[in-house]
Design a protein around this motif. Structure first.
Motif: not given
Length: 86
Positions: A48-55, A72-76
Motif C-alpha cells: 500500500v502506498g507504492s505505485d508498483s501495481c499501476s506501473q 487493500s488489507a494488511s498493508g497489501t
C-alpha cells in the motif's frame, strides 16, 4: 494365510500417488477471469502506498488499462485490471 506388507505396498502407493496428483493439480494456476466484453483480467499485489501495481498494469498493457477492482488489507494493495482494447 499370511500376507507380507509388500503385497499391500504397491496398491497403497498407487492410491497415494493418484491422490497426490489430484491435490497438486488443484494448486495449479487457474484460467483468467474475463469481463463481459471478453477482456481478460489480471491481479497484481503490491505494498500500500507504492505505485508498483499501476506501473505493472501499465507495462503489461502497453499503456492504458481499466481498474476492475481494488482493495487493500494488511498493508497489501490488490489491483484487478483489464487492458483497454487497442
Amino acid at each position: 494365510m499370511k500376507r507380507n506388507l509388500s503385497s499391500f505396498a504397491h496398491p497403497v502407493c498407487a492410491t497415494l500417488a493418484v491422490g497426490a496428483l489430484a491435490v497438486l493439480s488443484g494448486c495449479s494456476s487457474s484460467a483468467p477471469l474475463f469481463l463481459s466484453d471478453g477482456r481478460a483480467t489480471t491481479l497484481v499485489q503490491c505494498p500500500v502506498g507504492s505505485d508498483s501495481c499501476s506501473q505493472q498494469a501499465s507495462a503489461s498493457c502497453g499503456g492504458a488499462y481499466d481498474v476492475v477492482r481494488q482493495s487493500s488489507a494488511s498493508g497489501t494493495l490488490s489491483l484487478i485490471y483489464a487492458c483497454r482494447a487497442k
